[in-house]
Design a protein around this motif. Structure first.
Motif, PDB file in Angstrom:
ATOM      1  N   LEU A  47       0.829  -1.212   0.000  1.00  0.00           N
ATOM      2  CA  LEU A  47       0.000   0.000   0.000  1.00  0.00           C
ATOM      3  C   LEU A  47       0.859   1.255   0.000  1.00  0.00           C
ATOM      4  CD1 LEU A  47      -2.808  -1.027   2.527  1.00  0.00           C
ATOM      5  CD2 LEU A  47      -2.944  -0.939   0.035  1.00  0.00           C
ATOM      6  N   SER A  48       1.986   1.151   0.670  1.00  0.00           N
ATOM      7  CA  SER A  48       2.858   2.302   0.735  1.00  0.00           C
ATOM      8  C   SER A  48       3.422   2.640  -0.652  1.00  0.00           C
ATOM      9  CB  SER A  48       3.930   1.950   1.736  1.00  0.00           C
ATOM     10  OG  SER A  48       4.951   2.759   1.703  1.00  0.00           O
ATOM     11  N   ALA A  49       3.699   1.583  -1.452  1.00  0.00           N
ATOM     12  CA  ALA A  49       4.167   1.802  -2.828  1.00  0.00           C
ATOM     13  C   ALA A  49       3.045   2.457  -3.638  1.00  0.00           C
ATOM     14  CB  ALA A  49       4.566   0.473  -3.455  1.00  0.00           C
ATOM     15  N   LEU A  50       1.829   2.024  -3.411  1.00  0.00           N
ATOM     16  CA  LEU A  50       0.663   2.603  -4.098  1.00  0.00           C
ATOM     17  C   LEU A  50       0.535   4.090  -3.762  1.00  0.00           C
ATOM     18  CD1 LEU A  50      -2.071   1.821  -5.666  1.00  0.00           C
ATOM     19  CD2 LEU A  50      -3.090   1.766  -3.393  1.00  0.00           C
ATOM     20  N   LYS A  51       0.751   4.388  -2.479  1.00  0.00           N
ATOM     21  CA  LYS A  51       0.653   5.764  -2.001  1.00  0.00           C
ATOM     22  C   LYS A  51       1.690   6.655  -2.700  1.00  0.00           C
ATOM     23  CE  LYS A  51       1.183   8.219   2.347  1.00  0.00           C
ATOM     24  NZ  LYS A  51       1.081   8.127   3.781  1.00  0.00           N
ATOM     25  N   ALA A  52       2.915   6.134  -2.793  1.00  0.00           N
ATOM     26  CA  ALA A  52       3.986   6.913  -3.429  1.00  0.00           C
ATOM     27  C   ALA A  52       3.668   7.145  -4.906  1.00  0.00           C
ATOM     28  CB  ALA A  52       5.307   6.172  -3.270  1.00  0.00           C
ATOM     29  N   ARG A  53       3.171   6.104  -5.574  1.00  0.00           N
ATOM     30  CA  ARG A  53       2.814   6.221  -7.005  1.00  0.00           C
ATOM     31  C   ARG A  53       1.721   7.263  -7.187  1.00  0.00           C
ATOM     32  NH1 ARG A  53       2.830   0.764  -7.431  1.00  0.00           N
ATOM     33  NH2 ARG A  53       0.573   0.585  -7.508  1.00  0.00           N
ATOM     34  N   ARG A  54       0.718   7.184  -6.314  1.00  0.00           N
ATOM     35  CA  ARG A  54      -0.420   8.106  -6.404  1.00  0.00           C
ATOM     36  C   ARG A  54       0.061   9.552  -6.269  1.00  0.00           C
ATOM     37  NH1 ARG A  54      -5.756   7.927  -4.130  1.00  0.00           N
ATOM     38  NH2 ARG A  54      -5.821   5.683  -4.432  1.00  0.00           N
ATOM     39  N   GLN A  55       0.929   9.761  -5.287  1.00  0.00           N
ATOM     40  CA  GLN A  55       1.448  11.103  -5.022  1.00  0.00           C
ATOM     41  C   GLN A  55       2.222  11.620  -6.240  1.00  0.00           C
ATOM     42  OE1 GLN A  55       0.970  12.762  -1.894  1.00  0.00           O
ATOM     43  NE2 GLN A  55       1.627  14.502  -3.145  1.00  0.00           N
ATOM     44  N   GLN A  56       3.017  10.723  -6.828  1.00  0.00           N
ATOM     45  CA  GLN A  56       3.860  11.094  -7.972  1.00  0.00           C
ATOM     46  C   GLN A  56       3.024  11.401  -9.209  1.00  0.00           C
ATOM     47  OE1 GLN A  56       6.569   8.012  -8.920  1.00  0.00           O
ATOM     48  NE2 GLN A  56       8.297   9.072  -7.982  1.00  0.00           N
ATOM     49  N   GLN A  57       2.071  10.486  -9.493  1.00  0.00           N
ATOM     50  CA  GLN A  57       1.320  10.587 -10.745  1.00  0.00           C
ATOM     51  C   GLN A  57       0.238  11.654 -10.702  1.00  0.00           C
ATOM     52  OE1 GLN A  57       0.032   6.572 -11.304  1.00  0.00           O
ATOM     53  NE2 GLN A  57       2.055   5.873 -11.911  1.00  0.00           N
ATOM     54  N   ALA A  58      -0.538  11.659  -9.611  1.00  0.00           N
ATOM     55  CA  ALA A  58      -1.697  12.546  -9.574  1.00  0.00           C
ATOM     56  C   ALA A  58      -1.550  13.666  -8.562  1.00  0.00           C
ATOM     57  CB  ALA A  58      -2.948  11.732  -9.268  1.00  0.00           C
ATOM     58  N   GLY A  59      -0.541  13.590  -7.732  1.00  0.00           N
ATOM     59  CA  GLY A  59      -0.355  14.606  -6.695  1.00  0.00           C
ATOM     60  C   GLY A  59      -1.418  14.538  -5.611  1.00  0.00           C
ATOM     61  N   SER A  60      -2.217  13.462  -5.636  1.00  0.00           N
ATOM     62  CA  SER A  60      -3.297  13.382  -4.631  1.00  0.00           C
ATOM     63  C   SER A  60      -2.858  12.482  -3.484  1.00  0.00           C
ATOM     64  CB  SER A  60      -4.575  12.828  -5.268  1.00  0.00           C
ATOM     65  OG  SER A  60      -4.300  11.583  -5.844  1.00  0.00           O
ATOM     66  N   PRO A  61      -3.047  12.968  -2.247  1.00  0.00           N
ATOM     67  CA  PRO A  61      -2.563  12.196  -1.104  1.00  0.00           C
ATOM     68  C   PRO A  61      -3.459  10.995  -0.808  1.00  0.00           C
ATOM     69  CG  PRO A  61      -3.637  14.195  -0.353  1.00  0.00           C
ATOM     70  CD  PRO A  61      -3.714  14.209  -1.845  1.00  0.00           C
ATOM     71  N   LEU A  62      -2.835   9.909  -0.396  1.00  0.00           N
ATOM     72  CA  LEU A  62      -3.564   8.730   0.062  1.00  0.00           C
ATOM     73  C   LEU A  62      -3.178   8.538   1.516  1.00  0.00           C
ATOM     74  CD1 LEU A  62      -5.154   6.061  -0.497  1.00  0.00           C
ATOM     75  CD2 LEU A  62      -2.992   5.048  -1.204  1.00  0.00           C
ATOM     76  N   ARG A  63      -4.180   8.381   2.398  1.00  0.00           N
ATOM     77  CA  ARG A  63      -3.883   8.166   3.824  1.00  0.00           C
ATOM     78  C   ARG A  63      -4.079   6.704   4.162  1.00  0.00           C
ATOM     79  NH1 ARG A  63      -1.225  12.517   4.006  1.00  0.00           N
ATOM     80  NH2 ARG A  63      -2.409  14.350   3.427  1.00  0.00           N
ATOM     81  N   ILE A  64      -3.141   6.165   4.950  1.00  0.00           N
ATOM     82  CA  ILE A  64      -3.231   4.749   5.327  1.00  0.00           C
ATOM     83  C   ILE A  64      -3.321   4.653   6.845  1.00  0.00           C
ATOM     84  CG2 ILE A  64      -2.042   2.515   5.262  1.00  0.00           C
ATOM     85  CD1 ILE A  64      -0.718   3.445   2.658  1.00  0.00           C
ATOM     86  N   GLY A  65      -4.245   3.827   7.318  1.00  0.00           N
ATOM     87  CA  GLY A  65      -4.422   3.673   8.769  1.00  0.00           C
ATOM     88  C   GLY A  65      -4.439   2.219   9.200  1.00  0.00           C
ATOM     89  N   ILE A  66      -3.927   1.993  10.414  1.00  0.00           N
ATOM     90  CA  ILE A  66      -3.962   0.658  11.031  1.00  0.00           C
ATOM     91  C   ILE A  66      -4.894   0.737  12.230  1.00  0.00           C
ATOM     92  CG2 ILE A  66      -2.588  -0.900  12.465  1.00  0.00           C
ATOM     93  CD1 ILE A  66      -1.813  -1.449   9.809  1.00  0.00           C
ATOM     94  N   LEU A  67      -5.887  -0.138  12.240  1.00  0.00           N
ATOM     95  CA  LEU A  67      -6.870  -0.139  13.315  1.00  0.00           C
ATOM     96  C   LEU A  67      -6.802  -1.478  14.056  1.00  0.00           C
ATOM     97  CD1 LEU A  67      -7.912   2.263  11.671  1.00  0.00           C
ATOM     98  CD2 LEU A  67     -10.188   1.275  11.702  1.00  0.00           C
TER      99      LEU A  67
END
Ligand code: SAM
Ligand code: SF4
Length: 564
Positions: free
Chosen positions: A138-158
């Motif tokens: 998921l962290s790789a997905l987050k980095a890709r998202r930030q790079q490609q679209a500039g949109s932040p993805l938040r990840i949480g552990i519950l």
């Protein structure tokens, strides 16, 4: 109150009535329980976690600074992923209900999500490993998202892993933005708001009274025919191998009134089966109604003991079961997971008498060796357990039994293992959950015992237990061939659209052809059974997990109980 409960609170890990303090990243202090598992294996330490242990942690602890919450986002798509037991499925729905109220929407597409929340399990190392792997992905997905679209993805552990590993999760590879323990879901909107501002946010405080009683509705499944209703949280038993008391905190019961309200609502929605859910459902003790606060404690199962003093007062499980089963005579009632110590005669009698309480009991044994049971601190011997099994079978003829077992616990010898094999043969369970022992930090076993059964021996013993369990379950299920079983239809079978799938009273899966069947009352034309219908099925074959049969007629639970 138990000493360790007081200690947790003193250490700032437990909050009492309504005090919803929250720790932001960096402020939380990690309470040390000794070196990591690698170093611990094979060593013997003099003491396990006790009051002093937690008080030491408390002394070092500084009050967390109040976070500066940013604006709560009014929208955002949340993707929820659940690991572990049914309690976690329930927790997922609680977390979702809270976020929905704050304006979030839910998505089933990972790619669409603005927030990804993993509801986690810590019970065994393998469960945690799977979550670490997922986090990396998921962290790789987050980095890709930030790079490609500039949109932040938040990840949480519950959930449990958040509770157990808060600091590691936040700091190790900085994979996560939010950490929320099992008693902190109400704080999720605020934690997400903090995360929106680019900071990490955490709340892992445990509670003495959080039951999420007002978070309705929780969950339905199997085509809307079955539902789970949480009745209590936490555990006070402190079995020496188990992390649950540390991740889920003290035992606390939801007020009966709110449970009954939820079951009535589910009945109105057409739900036909409710499973009462908790870590120790039959230790249920609702203290919210003042007039019952001095009631005597009910007895334990004969030959069983607890690590805590008898808890007087409160409305008990028998009362709850009685009330719940009166709501709808067409609704089946189950419960899980009980502890075998809390089966006084009145509970068994009620199960036997009420036609809509399923004749199905989970009696987690864990081991067939008295020596190992003692090391596990289960509070019973092999003999007491077997006596309970006989008593249950005498009290509830035809009862279906299931159990949990752990292979390769600390100090388990070949002879101990053979005792477990023979218990499986003696009891002949219908359903079983079998695990290889996994050493967990903080537990008594971690501090006082040696995880000395080699991994390959654990696996071999586990396989042997699985084989014996399957042989016995197949025999138990074969005994039903030729009998008629009342099946609650859940929907089409997974393997064939021409077949329906449901469960009998003993919670065993039953598959039968999706054909037109007569109505027992004779008032309706023959028709194909629908999810939520009760169908009488004649069993024609059985395996260790499934029964197959032919449908005879559609009927009702009450009619079937009356022998029509
Ligand atoms: N409260 C129930 C009881 O004690 O009877 C069981 C609930 S526990 C969450 C579910 C099962 O996980 C346990 O019954 C036990 O068999 C298994 N389990 C717990 N800790 C374990 C560990 N450290 N290693 C392997 N299995 C474990
Ligand atoms: Fe864990 Fe069950 Fe023992 Fe509680 S009773 S400590 S949940 S195994």
């Amino acid at each position: 109150m138990l000493p360790w409960g007081r200690a947790l609170r003193a250490a700032g890990l437990l909050r009492s009535a309504g005090a919803a303090a929250a720790a932001q990243c960096g402020a939380a202090r990690r309470e040390r329980c000794g070196p990591g598992p690698g170093k611990r294996r094979g060593t013997k330490l003099p003491a396990g976690p006790d009051l002093r242990h937690f008080l030491r942690g408390a002394a070092k602890r500084e009050p967390p600074p109040e976070p500066e919450p940013g604006p709560v986002p009014s929208s955002g798509r949340v993707y929820l992923e659940t690991y572990g037991c049914q309690m976690n499925v329930n927790d997922t729905e609680i977390a979702w209900a809270i976020l929905q109220k704050s304006g979030y929407t839910r998505t089933k597409q990972l790619d669409e999500a603005d927030v990804i929340l993993l509801v986690t399990c810590s019970i065994r190392e393998k469960a945690e490993q799977a979550i670490w792997n997922r986090l990396r992905h998921l962290s790789a997905l987050k980095a890709r998202r930030q790079q490609q679209a500039g949109s932040p993805l938040r990840i949480g552990i519950l959930g449990c892993m958040a509770e157990r590993l808060k600091e590691e999760i936040l700091h190790r590879e900085k994979l996560v933005d939010i950490v929320a323990g099992p008693d902190a879901y109400r704080d999720l909107p605020r934690l997400l708001a903090v995360a929106e501002s680019g900071q990490q946010a955490a709340n892992v405080l445990l509670s003495l009274d959080e039951t999420y009683a007002d978070i309705l509705p929780v969950q339905t499944s199997a085509g809307g025919t079955t539902a789970f209703v949480s009745i209590m949280r936490g555990c006070d038993n402190m079995c020496s191998y188990c992390i649950v008391p540390f991740t889920r905190g003290r035992e606390r019961s939801r007020p009966i009134a709110s449970i009954l309200q939820e079951v009535r609502m589910l009945s109105d929605q057409g739900v036909k089966e409710v499973t009462l859910l908790g870590q120790n459902v039959n230790s249920f003790r609702d203290m919210s109604e003042v007039q019952f606060q001095s009631a005597a404690a009910p007895g334990l199962s004969r030959g069983f003991s607890t690590v805590y003093r008898a808890k007087p007062g409160g409305l008990r499980f028998t009362h709850l079961l009685d009330q719940v089963s009166r709501i709808d005579p067409e609704m089946r009632i189950r419960f899980t997971s009980p502890h075998p110590k809390d089966f006084p005669d009145e509970v068994l009698q009620l199960i036997q008498e009420r036609h809509n309480i399923c004749k199905q009991l989970h009696l987690p044994a864990q081991s067939g060796s008295t020596r190992v049971l003692e090391a596990m601190r289960r509070g019973y011997t092999r003999e007491a357990y077997l006596e309970l099994v006989h008593h249950v079978r005498d009290s509830i003829p035809g009862v279906s039994l299931s159990s949990d077992f752990i292979a390769g616990f600390c100090g388990e010898t070949e002879e101990d293992h053979q005792q477990t094999v023979s218990l499986l043969q003696d009891v002949r369970y219908n359903v079983g959950f079998l695990f290889a022992y996994s050493m967990r930090e903080k537990t008594r076993a971690f501090h006082r015992l040696q995880d000395d059964v080699p991994a390959e021996v654990k696996q071999r013993r586990l396989q042997e237990l699985i084989t014996v369990f399957r042989e016995e379950a197949a025999r138990a299920n074969e005994a039903m061939v030729g009998q008629c079983q009342l099946v609650l239809v859940e929907g089409p079978s997974k393997r064939s659209a021409l077949e329906l799938c449901g469960r009998n009273d003993g919670n065993i899966k039953v598959i039968f052809p999706d054909a037109e069947v007569e109505d027992a009352a004779g008032c309706q034309a023959p028709a194909r059974a629908q999810p939520g219908d009760y169908v009488l099925v004649k069993v024609t074959s059985a395996s260790s997990q499934t029964l197959r049969g032919v449908p005879l007629r559609r009927t009702t639970l009450s009619r079937s109980a009356a022998g029509h």
